[in-house]
Structure formats: structure tokens, C-alpha cells
Motif scaffolding. Structure first.
Motif, mmCIF file in Angstrom:
data_model
loop_
_atom_site.group_PDB
_atom_site.id
_atom_site.type_symbol
_atom_site.label_atom_id
_atom_site.label_comp_id
_atom_site.label_asym_id
_atom_site.label_seq_id
_atom_site.Cartn_x
_atom_site.Cartn_y
_atom_site.Cartn_z
ATOM 1 N N ILE A 385 26.311 57.820 123.736
ATOM 2 C CA ILE A 385 26.399 58.786 122.634
ATOM 3 C C ILE A 385 27.238 58.204 121.498
ATOM 4 C CG2 ILE A 385 27.354 61.029 121.938
ATOM 5 C CD1 ILE A 385 26.524 62.112 124.661
ATOM 6 N N VAL A 386 28.344 57.556 121.861
ATOM 7 C CA VAL A 386 29.188 56.909 120.847
ATOM 8 C C VAL A 386 28.414 55.802 120.131
ATOM 9 C CG1 VAL A 386 31.239 55.482 120.509
ATOM 10 C CG2 VAL A 386 31.351 57.489 121.995
ATOM 11 N N CYS A 387 27.640 55.027 120.889
ATOM 12 C CA CYS A 387 26.824 53.973 120.281
ATOM 13 C C CYS A 387 25.803 54.551 119.304
ATOM 14 C CB CYS A 387 26.109 53.167 121.365
ATOM 15 S SG CYS A 387 27.175 52.037 122.286
ATOM 16 N N ALA A 388 25.162 55.663 119.688
ATOM 17 C CA ALA A 388 24.160 56.283 118.817
ATOM 18 C C ALA A 388 24.801 56.784 117.524
ATOM 19 C CB ALA A 388 23.464 57.425 119.553
ATOM 20 N N LEU A 389 25.969 57.415 117.641
ATOM 21 C CA LEU A 389 26.680 57.847 116.434
ATOM 22 C C LEU A 389 27.138 56.636 115.628
ATOM 23 C CD1 LEU A 389 28.797 60.769 117.929
ATOM 24 C CD2 LEU A 389 26.815 60.959 116.400
ATOM 25 N N GLY A 390 27.478 55.551 116.318
ATOM 26 C CA GLY A 390 27.851 54.322 115.628
ATOM 27 C C GLY A 390 26.702 53.765 114.801
ATOM 28 N N ILE A 391 25.464 53.919 115.288
ATOM 29 C CA ILE A 391 24.293 53.476 114.520
ATOM 30 C C ILE A 391 24.250 54.196 113.178
ATOM 31 C CG2 ILE A 391 21.763 53.566 114.442
ATOM 32 C CD1 ILE A 391 21.825 53.132 117.503
ATOM 33 N N THR A 392 24.481 55.509 113.206
ATOM 34 C CA THR A 392 24.472 56.284 111.964
ATOM 35 C C THR A 392 25.560 55.803 111.012
ATOM 36 O OG1 THR A 392 23.583 58.234 113.085
ATOM 37 C CG2 THR A 392 24.716 58.601 110.994
ATOM 38 N N ALA A 393 26.774 55.622 111.534
ATOM 39 C CA ALA A 393 27.884 55.184 110.686
ATOM 40 C C ALA A 393 27.637 53.792 110.116
ATOM 41 C CB ALA A 393 29.183 55.218 111.487
ATOM 42 N N LEU A 394 27.167 52.868 110.956
ATOM 43 C CA LEU A 394 26.915 51.501 110.502
ATOM 44 C C LEU A 394 25.791 51.451 109.478
ATOM 45 C CD1 LEU A 394 27.214 49.630 113.926
ATOM 46 C CD2 LEU A 394 28.751 49.366 111.958
ATOM 47 N N ALA A 395 24.761 52.276 109.664
ATOM 48 C CA ALA A 395 23.642 52.291 108.715
ATOM 49 C C ALA A 395 24.091 52.793 107.347
ATOM 50 C CB ALA A 395 22.517 53.164 109.260
ATOM 51 N N LEU A 396 24.901 53.839 107.321
ATOM 52 C CA LEU A 396 25.391 54.362 106.042
ATOM 53 C C LEU A 396 26.296 53.338 105.354
ATOM 54 C CD1 LEU A 396 26.129 58.066 107.030
ATOM 55 C CD2 LEU A 396 24.182 57.183 105.726
ATOM 56 N N ARG A 397 27.098 52.631 106.142
ATOM 57 C CA ARG A 397 27.954 51.592 105.569
ATOM 58 C C ARG A 397 27.120 50.441 105.014
ATOM 59 N NH1 ARG A 397 32.685 48.168 108.777
ATOM 60 N NH2 ARG A 397 33.406 46.993 106.955
ATOM 61 N N LEU A 398 26.073 50.055 105.746
ATOM 62 C CA LEU A 398 25.187 48.991 105.265
ATOM 63 C C LEU A 398 24.525 49.392 103.955
ATOM 64 C CD1 LEU A 398 23.600 46.323 105.648
ATOM 65 C CD2 LEU A 398 21.948 47.623 107.020
ATOM 66 N N GLY A 399 24.144 50.672 103.852
ATOM 67 C CA GLY A 399 23.476 51.140 102.639
ATOM 68 C C GLY A 399 24.304 50.926 101.387
ATOM 69 N N ARG A 400 25.627 50.952 101.509
ATOM 70 C CA ARG A 400 26.492 50.751 100.341
ATOM 71 C C ARG A 400 26.523 49.290 99.895
ATOM 72 N NH1 ARG A 400 29.720 54.592 103.255
ATOM 73 N NH2 ARG A 400 31.073 52.949 104.117
ATOM 74 N N ARG A 401 26.086 48.386 100.775
ATOM 75 C CA ARG A 401 26.080 46.964 100.436
ATOM 76 C C ARG A 401 24.715 46.488 99.933
ATOM 77 N NH1 ARG A 401 29.657 43.055 100.958
ATOM 78 N NH2 ARG A 401 31.084 44.420 102.083
ATOM 79 N N LEU A 402 23.668 47.249 100.196
ATOM 80 C CA LEU A 402 22.327 46.857 99.777
ATOM 81 C C LEU A 402 22.102 47.167 98.305
ATOM 82 C CD1 LEU A 402 20.262 48.274 102.797
ATOM 83 C CD2 LEU A 402 21.030 45.924 102.466
ATOM 84 N N THR A 403 21.264 46.372 97.666
ATOM 85 C CA THR A 403 20.838 46.697 96.314
ATOM 86 C C THR A 403 19.840 47.854 96.392
ATOM 87 O OG1 THR A 403 18.927 45.205 96.327
ATOM 88 C CG2 THR A 403 21.058 44.271 95.670
ATOM 89 N N PRO A 404 19.653 48.604 95.305
ATOM 90 C CA PRO A 404 18.680 49.715 95.343
ATOM 91 C C PRO A 404 17.285 49.253 95.768
ATOM 92 C CG PRO A 404 20.050 49.880 93.387
ATOM 93 C CD PRO A 404 20.390 48.563 94.030
ATOM 94 N N GLU A 405 16.874 48.039 95.328
ATOM 95 C CA GLU A 405 15.542 47.547 95.681
ATOM 96 C C GLU A 405 15.453 47.165 97.152
ATOM 97 O OE1 GLU A 405 17.345 46.467 93.173
ATOM 98 O OE2 GLU A 405 16.259 47.275 91.438
ATOM 99 N N GLN A 406 16.531 46.626 97.717
ATOM 100 C CA GLN A 406 16.526 46.291 99.146
ATOM 101 C C GLN A 406 16.493 47.550 100.001
ATOM 102 O OE1 GLN A 406 20.132 43.986 99.228
ATOM 103 N NE2 GLN A 406 19.060 42.014 99.051
#
Length: 435
Positions: A385-406
Motif C-alpha cells: 500500500i505504501v509502495c502504491a501511494l509512493g507511485i502517486t507521489a513520485l509521478a506528481l514529482r516527476l511531472g514538475r520536472r517534465l516539459t509541457p510537451e513531454q
């Protein structure tokens, strides 16, 4: 996307589907075949499964460099030949040495096929068509595995070793079909001009560039958690939890696995329409929430032993929810790897992500098996369950590093649309199918 590109993609996808069909004949029965049919024991069967993973881990760090220097086509063909030899070797192997050697050839061949095919799909698609291309690959893989598994179950006879030889021969033939299919595809001579690898830049340079790409490193961390929390648990911790805690029968576990495949096959293209045009990081974050619900459902299934029907339904729902999440990842993660990669390092990036998957697939069953063996089922569910919630947190953090086109390739398509009265955009370099 040109007609030639579409024809080439269809040829690649067809060969890939047939190889998955061949895999389905043998994957569910490999352990039983080695340990019981060949009478080599459970320990040897475990070594064979470990050899498949170790061989992949050994070849993948070098695969990306070869793909980027020589192109994906020769790598894919070499992989299919190695996998075909290994598969056929498993069918005839009757000693520990031979069965382990055959497993090494199969594992190494299959490992290099995946990043090579991914690179071919990248070369034969555009940023806006790439999501559908990878979703189609994932759909056909699961469909082929499912049909192959069903047919293999009808052909196999544990008391007759020759029936297993037949299964491995079919798998070997399907790998060769894949090799022939990709050999008839003419790829563009990419990269061009500024994308050419600088003189003297070797594997270290490629890995240095990749490790310096913060977005790619974050995506690899995210990928490890995803593969650990899902694929790495199907045949270890989750299966043990289902049988030991939820108290379902092995036959019902087979139904749950079928529900996973059915969810992917039935929802893949509906999901593709839903995620099209949406931010990839948000889609992956949603997958984390869906898998959180799946793991909670699995945990609850172990708390209602008096209501066996409810517990069984919850457990089957867990597998189905995993399938829905997987269908959402297919058009997002693999295309994102390609869009993050410089053109000269597409093979390196694909191989690195495949390596991350292999590591997670090795660590996941080990952790799940150890926790299940120790009876730590409560802690096991909490961890996932912690890993699954970690996926959500990591994905949102990654989104801040991606360009809008990526994060949303549709933005790139809108910006590249020609304005009325302007010159037409140059046509993309196309790959074609030779006839």
C-alpha cells in the motif's frame, strides 16, 4: 504518420504478438517441467528461473550501446535467434548443465529483444502516435500470452515429456517468426546530423548522459517501484497471500490471473481514449491510487474468512484493478522514455528502463516470497500500500520536472499544426516494410 510507417509498425506488432503467443505455451509450466517432468528437482527449477533473470541483467547494460551504434534491427534479430535456440534447447535438455545453458540463451535473447523492439517502434512512430503504438504492443502481448497459455494447457501432459518438447518447439518457432517479421522492415537511417554520436563517446558517455538526466533518473525510480509493487508480486507474495490467507483454491487463483488479462484486453483501447491528451504524470499518479485500492481489497479479503464468496470477489477484483492500471501505463510510460531520450541514445534509454524492470522483477518476488514464508502477511500488505501511494507521489514529482510537451505530447502536435498560408511542415523520415 505515413502509410509506410503504419505498414512497418503492423509488421513489428504482428511478429511481437506471435512471439508472445509462443511464450504463453511455456511460461506457466516451466517450473513443473524442469522439476517434475525432467526430474531435476525444485532447486534446479529455481536455478533455471534465476538464470533467466541473471542473463537479462548481464546483457541489458550493453544492449543500449549496441542499438544506438548498430541500430535496433540486428540486435532484435540476434535476440530472436538466441531466444529460439534457448527455447528449443529447454525442450530437449535432460541434465542440469543443459537446462541452465538453454535458460541463459533464452533469458539473454528475450531481454535484448524488448529494448530493440521499443526502439523500432519509436523510429516508426511520431510523438502523437507513439502512445497508441505502445498500447497496441501491450494489448497484443497480453492477448498472445493469454491465448497461448490456454492452448498450451490443452496440449501439455505432465506424464509425457514429448508434449513439453512440442510446446518449446512452438515457442522457438514463434521467436523465429518475430525475427523474420522485423528483418523485413526497413528502418530510417537515424540519427541524423546533430544526433550523431560524437567520436570517442562510448558506453560510459551514454550512461553518463542518462544519469545526468534528472527526469530520466526519477522515471527509473518510479518504474522500479511500479514493477516491484505489481508484476513482481503476481507469482510470489500475492499468490501466497491469496492461497494462505484468503484461502482460495489454485483453480480460483487461475481465474484471478485470467481476470487480470481480461481487464487489460477489454479496457486497453477505452483507457487509451480516456488518457489521450492528458498529462502523463497525472495518469501514472492515478494508477498509484487504483493500485492502492487493489492492495486494500487484497488485505480486506484476508479479514473476512467467514464470507468466502466476498473474499474471493475482493481478491479477483485486486487482479482486475491491477490490469486496469497496467492498461493505463502502456500508453504513458514507454512513450515517455522515448520522448526523454536524445535521438542518439534512444536504445540506451530503452535498455536502461528494461534493466530497471528486470531488477524490480528480481527483487519483488524475493521480498514477497520471504515475507510470505515468514508469515508476515499484514506487514506485506502495508508495504505494498505504501509502495502504491509512493507511485502517486513520485509521478506528481516527476511531472514538475517534465516539459509541457513531454508530459502531454498533444501540445507538441497542436503547436506544430501549420498556420493558414504558411509552408507545410517537412514530412517525417519514414520506415517502410520491404516486400
Amino acid at each position: 504518420m505515413t502509410t509506410a510507417m503504419g505498414a512497418a509498425l503492423r509488421r513489428i506488432q504482428l511478429g511481437n504478438a506471435l512471439s508472445a503467443f509462443g511464450n504463453g505455451f511455456t511460461i506457466p509450466y516451466l517450473f513443473v517441467y524442469v522439476s517434475q517432468v525432467r526430474n531435476l528437482g525444485a532447486s534446479t527449477a529455481g536455478v533455471v528461473l534465476a538464470t533467466l533473470a541473471v542473463a537479462a541483467l548481464l546483457v541489458l547494460p550493453l544492449t543500449g550501446r549496441v542499438i544506438d551504434r548498430r541500430g535496433p534491427l540486428p540486435v532484435a534479430i540476434a535476440g530472436t535467434v538466441s531466444a529460439a535456440v534457448g527455447s528449443l534447447g529447454l525442450g530437449f535438455a535432460d541434465s542440469k548443465v543443459l537446462v541452465v545453458a538453454a535458460a541463459a540463451a533464452l533469458g539473454a535473447g528475450f531481454a535484448v529483444i524488448q529494448p530493440a523492439l521499443a526502439t523500432m517502434i519509436v523510429w516508426c512512430s511520431t510523438p502523437t502516435t507513439r502512445s497508441r503504438a505502445f498500447a497496441m504492443q501491450f494489448f497484443l502481448n497480453n492477448l498472445g500470452l493469454g491465448i497461448g497459455g490456454l492452448l498450451g494447457g490443452q496440449l501439455v501432459d505432465p506424464s509425457n515429456a514429448s508434449s513439453f518438447v512440442r510446446l518449446f518447439a512452438i515457442e522457438s518457432a514463434m521467436f523465429l517468426v518475430l525475427g523474420v517479421a522485423v528483418a523485413t522492415v526497413r528502418l530510417p537511417k537515424a540519427p541524423r546530423l546533430g544526433d550523431v554520436v560524437p567520436a570517442g563517446e562510448g558506453a560510459k558517455g551514454g550512461w553518463r548522459s542518462l544519469l545526468g538526466d534528472r527526469a530520466m533518473v526519477q522515471l527509473c525510480v518510479l518504474g522500479f517501484v511500479m514493477f516491484f509493487a505489481c508484476y513482481g508480486q503476481f507469482e510470489s507474495g500475492l499468490a501466497a497471500f491469496a492461497v494462505e490467507v484468503t484461502r482460495i483454491s489454485p483453480a480460483t487463483l487461475g481465474i484471478a490471473l485470467a481476470a487480470n488479462t481480461a481487464a487489460i484486453v477489454l479496457t486497453q483501447f477505452a483507457v487509451l481514449r480516456l488518457v489521450d491528451g492528458r498529462r502523463r504524470s497525472r495518469v501514472v499518479a492515478l494508477v498509484g491510487l487504483i493500485w492502492t485500492v487493489a492492495w486494500i481489497a487484497a488485505g480486506v479479503s484476508g479479514l473476512v474468512p467467514g464470507a468466502h464468496g466476498v473474499a474471493t470477489a475482493l481478491l479477483i477484483s485486486t487482479y482486475a484493478l491491477f490490469g486496469i492500471g497496467e492498461s493505463m501505463l502502456a500508453p504513458t510510460v514507454a512513450p515517455l522514455v522515448a520522448d526523454l531520450a536524445p535521438a542518439r541514445l534512444v536504445g540506451q534509454y530503452n535498455s536502461a528502463f528494461a534493466l530497471v524492470k528486470q531488477l524490480a522483477m528480481a527483487v519483488g518476488p524475493a521480498v514477497g516470497g520471504l515475507m510470505a514464508g515468514g508469515g508476515m502477511y499484514g506487514a506485506y500488505i502495508v508495504l505494498l500500500i505504501v509502495c502504491a501511494l509512493g507511485i502517486t507521489a513520485l509521478a506528481l514529482r516527476l511531472g514538475r520536472r517534465l516539459t509541457p510537451e513531454q508530459d502531454n505530447p498533444r501540445l507538441l502536435a497542436r503547436r506544430s499544426e501549420p498556420v493558414a498560408g504558411s509552408a507545410a511542415a517537412p514530412a517525417p523520415v519514414a520506415c517502410s516494410a520491404s516486400h
